[in-house]
Design a protein around this motif. Structure first.
Motif, PDB file in Angstrom:
ATOM      1  N   ARG A  36     -41.392  -1.733 -47.555  1.00 46.30           N
ATOM      2  CA  ARG A  36     -42.784  -1.965 -47.917  1.00 46.30           C
ATOM      3  C   ARG A  36     -42.890  -2.957 -49.069  1.00 46.30           C
ATOM      4  O   ARG A  36     -43.792  -3.810 -49.098  1.00 46.30           O
ATOM      5  N   ALA A  37     -41.984  -2.854 -50.034  1.00 45.58           N
ATOM      6  CA  ALA A  37     -42.011  -3.773 -51.174  1.00 45.58           C
ATOM      7  C   ALA A  37     -41.759  -5.215 -50.726  1.00 45.58           C
ATOM      8  O   ALA A  37     -42.447  -6.149 -51.166  1.00 45.58           O
ATOM      9  N   LEU A  38     -40.795  -5.412 -49.837  1.00 45.10           N
ATOM     10  CA  LEU A  38     -40.523  -6.765 -49.339  1.00 45.10           C
ATOM     11  C   LEU A  38     -41.724  -7.297 -48.556  1.00 45.10           C
ATOM     12  O   LEU A  38     -42.069  -8.481 -48.669  1.00 45.10           O
ATOM     13  N   ALA A  39     -42.344  -6.440 -47.767  1.00 42.98           N
ATOM     14  CA  ALA A  39     -43.501  -6.876 -46.984  1.00 42.98           C
ATOM     15  C   ALA A  39     -44.656  -7.296 -47.900  1.00 42.98           C
ATOM     16  O   ALA A  39     -45.309  -8.317 -47.662  1.00 42.98           O
ATOM     17  N   VAL A  40     -44.901  -6.521 -48.950  1.00 36.67           N
ATOM     18  CA  VAL A  40     -45.972  -6.876 -49.892  1.00 36.67           C
ATOM     19  C   VAL A  40     -45.613  -8.157 -50.636  1.00 36.67           C
ATOM     20  O   VAL A  40     -46.466  -9.029 -50.835  1.00 36.67           O
ATOM     21  N   ALA A  41     -44.349  -8.294 -51.038  1.00 37.04           N
ATOM     22  CA  ALA A  41     -43.924  -9.501 -51.752  1.00 37.04           C
ATOM     23  C   ALA A  41     -44.109 -10.742 -50.876  1.00 37.04           C
ATOM     24  O   ALA A  41     -44.536 -11.799 -51.356  1.00 37.04           O
ATOM     25  N   GLN A  42     -43.803 -10.615 -49.593  1.00 39.27           N
ATOM     26  CA  GLN A  42     -43.983 -11.745 -48.679  1.00 39.27           C
ATOM     27  C   GLN A  42     -45.461 -12.050 -48.467  1.00 39.27           C
ATOM     28  O   GLN A  42     -45.873 -13.217 -48.442  1.00 39.27           O
ATOM     29  N   ALA A  43     -46.270 -11.007 -48.338  1.00 38.93           N
ATOM     30  CA  ALA A  43     -47.700 -11.207 -48.086  1.00 38.93           C
ATOM     31  C   ALA A  43     -48.424 -11.781 -49.299  1.00 38.93           C
ATOM     32  O   ALA A  43     -49.478 -12.408 -49.164  1.00 38.93           O
ATOM     33  N   THR A  44     -47.860 -11.562 -50.483  1.00 41.36           N
ATOM     34  CA  THR A  44     -48.473 -12.063 -51.726  1.00 41.36           C
ATOM     35  C   THR A  44     -47.515 -13.023 -52.421  1.00 41.36           C
ATOM     36  O   THR A  44     -47.428 -13.047 -53.650  1.00 41.36           O
ATOM     37  N   ALA A  45     -46.840 -13.836 -51.637  1.00 37.24           N
ATOM     38  CA  ALA A  45     -45.714 -14.638 -52.138  1.00 37.24           C
ATOM     39  C   ALA A  45     -46.072 -15.503 -53.339  1.00 37.24           C
ATOM     40  O   ALA A  45     -45.268 -15.673 -54.262  1.00 37.24           O
ATOM     41  N   ALA A  46     -47.263 -16.071 -53.351  1.00 39.48           N
ATOM     42  CA  ALA A  46     -47.635 -16.989 -54.432  1.00 39.48           C
ATOM     43  C   ALA A  46     -48.259 -16.268 -55.618  1.00 39.48           C
ATOM     44  O   ALA A  46     -48.546 -16.907 -56.641  1.00 39.48           O
ATOM     45  N   ASN A  47     -48.478 -14.970 -55.511  1.00 40.19           N
ATOM     46  CA  ASN A  47     -49.196 -14.229 -56.553  1.00 40.19           C
ATOM     47  C   ASN A  47     -48.320 -13.938 -57.757  1.00 40.19           C
ATOM     48  O   ASN A  47     -47.098 -13.833 -57.656  1.00 40.19           O
ATOM     49  N   LEU A 105     -47.607   5.685 -52.777  1.00 39.72           N
ATOM     50  CA  LEU A 105     -47.233   4.530 -51.961  1.00 39.72           C
ATOM     51  C   LEU A 105     -47.417   3.230 -52.741  1.00 39.72           C
ATOM     52  O   LEU A 105     -46.553   2.338 -52.714  1.00 39.72           O
ATOM     53  N   LYS A 106     -48.539   3.125 -53.445  1.00 39.29           N
ATOM     54  CA  LYS A 106     -48.777   1.907 -54.221  1.00 39.29           C
ATOM     55  C   LYS A 106     -47.843   1.830 -55.418  1.00 39.29           C
ATOM     56  O   LYS A 106     -47.267   0.773 -55.709  1.00 39.29           O
ATOM     57  N   LEU A 107     -47.689   2.944 -56.137  1.00 38.84           N
ATOM     58  CA  LEU A 107     -46.869   2.930 -57.340  1.00 38.84           C
ATOM     59  C   LEU A 107     -45.411   2.597 -57.018  1.00 38.84           C
ATOM     60  O   LEU A 107     -44.759   1.856 -57.757  1.00 38.84           O
ATOM     61  N   SER A 108     -44.883   3.115 -55.922  1.00 39.37           N
ATOM     62  CA  SER A 108     -43.484   2.862 -55.594  1.00 39.37           C
ATOM     63  C   SER A 108     -43.239   1.383 -55.332  1.00 39.37           C
ATOM     64  O   SER A 108     -42.198   0.834 -55.723  1.00 39.37           O
ATOM     65  N   VAL A 109     -44.187   0.701 -54.694  1.00 41.52           N
ATOM     66  CA  VAL A 109     -44.058  -0.747 -54.472  1.00 41.52           C
ATOM     67  C   VAL A 109     -44.191  -1.501 -55.787  1.00 41.52           C
ATOM     68  O   VAL A 109     -43.415  -2.421 -56.080  1.00 41.52           O
ATOM     69  N   ASN A 110     -45.170  -1.111 -56.605  1.00 44.23           N
ATOM     70  CA  ASN A 110     -45.333  -1.768 -57.905  1.00 44.23           C
ATOM     71  C   ASN A 110     -44.099  -1.599 -58.782  1.00 44.23           C
ATOM     72  O   ASN A 110     -43.742  -2.497 -59.562  1.00 44.23           O
ATOM     73  N   ALA A 111     -43.439  -0.441 -58.674  1.00 44.86           N
ATOM     74  CA  ALA A 111     -42.260  -0.168 -59.493  1.00 44.86           C
ATOM     75  C   ALA A 111     -41.080  -1.054 -59.107  1.00 44.86           C
ATOM     76  O   ALA A 111     -40.129  -1.196 -59.886  1.00 44.86           O
ATOM     77  N   VAL A 112     -41.153  -1.652 -57.932  1.00 42.18           N
ATOM     78  CA  VAL A 112     -40.121  -2.593 -57.497  1.00 42.18           C
ATOM     79  C   VAL A 112     -40.511  -4.026 -57.845  1.00 42.18           C
ATOM     80  O   VAL A 112     -39.770  -4.757 -58.509  1.00 42.18           O
ATOM     81  N   ILE A 113     -41.693  -4.434 -57.410  1.00 43.05           N
ATOM     82  CA  ILE A 113     -42.097  -5.842 -57.542  1.00 43.05           C
ATOM     83  C   ILE A 113     -42.391  -6.230 -58.993  1.00 43.05           C
ATOM     84  O   ILE A 113     -41.924  -7.263 -59.484  1.00 43.05           O
ATOM     85  N   ASN A 114     -43.153  -5.398 -59.690  1.00 48.55           N
ATOM     86  CA  ASN A 114     -43.646  -5.805 -61.012  1.00 48.55           C
ATOM     87  C   ASN A 114     -42.547  -6.068 -62.034  1.00 48.55           C
ATOM     88  O   ASN A 114     -42.527  -7.136 -62.661  1.00 48.55           O
ATOM     89  N   PRO A 115     -41.619  -5.129 -62.265  1.00 47.17           N
ATOM     90  CA  PRO A 115     -40.626  -5.405 -63.310  1.00 47.17           C
ATOM     91  C   PRO A 115     -39.677  -6.540 -62.954  1.00 47.17           C
ATOM     92  O   PRO A 115     -39.277  -7.317 -63.831  1.00 47.17           O
ATOM     93  N   PRO A 154     -41.378  16.588 -49.550  1.00 52.80           N
ATOM     94  CA  PRO A 154     -40.366  16.512 -48.498  1.00 52.80           C
ATOM     95  C   PRO A 154     -40.746  15.597 -47.345  1.00 52.80           C
ATOM     96  O   PRO A 154     -39.870  15.142 -46.600  1.00 52.80           O
ATOM     97  N   ASP A 155     -42.029  15.298 -47.192  1.00 50.34           N
ATOM     98  CA  ASP A 155     -42.476  14.426 -46.106  1.00 50.34           C
ATOM     99  C   ASP A 155     -42.568  12.963 -46.524  1.00 50.34           C
ATOM    100  O   ASP A 155     -43.102  12.135 -45.764  1.00 50.34           O
ATOM    101  N   TRP A 156     -42.064  12.645 -47.711  1.00 50.32           N
ATOM    102  CA  TRP A 156     -42.119  11.261 -48.171  1.00 50.32           C
ATOM    103  C   TRP A 156     -41.397  10.350 -47.173  1.00 50.32           C
ATOM    104  O   TRP A 156     -40.282  10.656 -46.738  1.00 50.32           O
ATOM    105  N   PRO A 157     -41.989   9.204 -46.790  1.00 51.75           N
ATOM    106  CA  PRO A 157     -41.398   8.379 -45.727  1.00 51.75           C
ATOM    107  C   PRO A 157     -40.094   7.681 -46.110  1.00 51.75           C
ATOM    108  O   PRO A 157     -39.309   7.309 -45.219  1.00 51.75           O
ATOM    109  N   GLY A 158     -39.837   7.441 -47.390  1.00 49.20           N
ATOM    110  CA  GLY A 158     -38.572   6.843 -47.796  1.00 49.20           C
ATOM    111  C   GLY A 158     -38.389   5.402 -47.362  1.00 49.20           C
ATOM    112  O   GLY A 158     -37.259   4.976 -47.090  1.00 49.20           O
ATOM    113  N   ASP A 159     -39.476   4.643 -47.323  1.00 48.64           N
ATOM    114  CA  ASP A 159     -39.403   3.266 -46.833  1.00 48.64           C
ATOM    115  C   ASP A 159     -39.847   2.256 -47.883  1.00 48.64           C
ATOM    116  O   ASP A 159     -40.365   1.198 -47.561  1.00 48.64           O
TER     117      ASP A 159
END
Length: 285
Positions: free
Chosen positions: A228-239, A171-181, A219-224
């Motif tokens: 989640r990445a947008l929500a984290v980006a908004q919550a840490t907007a200035a970071n 869950l953490k890595l998938s968000v980092n793989a979007v926001i970080n690069p 197979p049970d991966w939530p696919g969201d």
């Protein structure tokens, strides 16, 4: 038994303070010479100066690894002959796969950690931004922590043993793989991902590819991931993301252990992740 700390950076020093509070002996692995002094400053103004003793060249039975993922192999290789047959390795890093390919003892036990605590450093002074949740667990989904971890948990704010650590890591890595690069390549704060159509398109492509892969692995991966990445980006907007900070400092990034980890899993399954491959090619590893 003595803990050895590999990587006395911001988070490593913070965890060292918890070890000291728990009255656990501590040494800096691979770092000889006189003790290192570090001062931690909490948001409420409390301060604590730590004395971190240098290495003792003794066998290592408990090793806390808080180096950046890309520096792990080079830092750990000289210590391999000192690892005991049943060494406990606690890995508290961004990304996955930093220990892959290293000849660890057969009886090693690896504890994975995820933290949302934050700190920044100004010379020997480390400003603690927040002490948030920390999850610790192993790949076997063990219901109880080893004794060394159980003794430490009461002294570690927000820390708890987690029986589904792999899912939490993904869950953490998938968000980092979007926001970080994206933030690294565009040299922008996290929040800038949310207000630019081109960046949102990049984010969606990365998220959809990550979800396709992780659904093959689980197979049970939530696919969201996109939401989640947008929500984290908004919550840490200035970071500033860690990858952007590394690129600004002219350092190697963690790309090989975030997007690169996804690519290695995809290669095993015969899948193509073109958006992630572009990111890995564009950033220094």
């Amino acid at each position: 038994m003595t803990w050895h700390l590999l990587g006395a950076g911001n988070i490593g020093t913070l965890v060292a303070s918890y070890l000291i509070q728990a009255q656990q002996p501590l040494r800096l692995a691979g770092r000889g010479g006189p003790p290192v002094l570090r001062t931690l400053i909490w948001p409420q103004g409390a301060q604590r100066t730590l004395t971190l003793p240098g290495d003792d060249d003794a066998p290592i039975s408990q090793l806390l690894i808080t180096t950046k993922a890309q520096d792990t192999a080079a830092a750990l290789r000289p210590l391999l002959p000192r690892l005991t047959d049943t060494v406990l390795l606690v890995r508290l890093q961004n990304g996955l796969g930093s220990l892959d390919g290293l000849p660890l003892p057969d009886g090693s036990r690896i504890i994975e950690g995820i933290t949302t605590s934050g700190a920044w450093r100004d010379g020997p002074r480390i400003q603690v931004v927040a002490e948030n949740d920390t999850l610790l667990g192993d790949a076997d989904a063990s219901p109880e922590p080893p004794a060394a971890i159980a003794a430490l948990l009461p002294h570690w704010p927000g820390a708890r043993w987690c029986t589904d650590i792999r899912r939490q890591q993904w869950l953490k890595l998938s968000v980092n793989a979007v926001i970080n690069p994206i933030t690294a390549l565009n040299d922008c704060p996290n929040g800038a991902l949310c207000d630019d159509p081109a960046r949102q398109q990049q984010a969606r492509a990365l998220a959809e590819e990550a979800d396709a892969l992780l659904r093959r692995l689980d197979p049970d991966w939530p696919g969201d991931t996109y939401g989640r990445a947008l929500a984290v980006a908004q919550a840490t907007a200035a970071n500033m993301s860690s990858m952007r900070a590394d690129l600004r400092a002219g350092q190697r990034t963690e790309i090989a252990f975030i997007n690169g980890w996804l690519l290695r899993q995809a290669d095993r399954l015969g899948m193509s992740l073109p958006s992630h491959r572009l990111m890995v090619a564009a950033l220094p590893a």
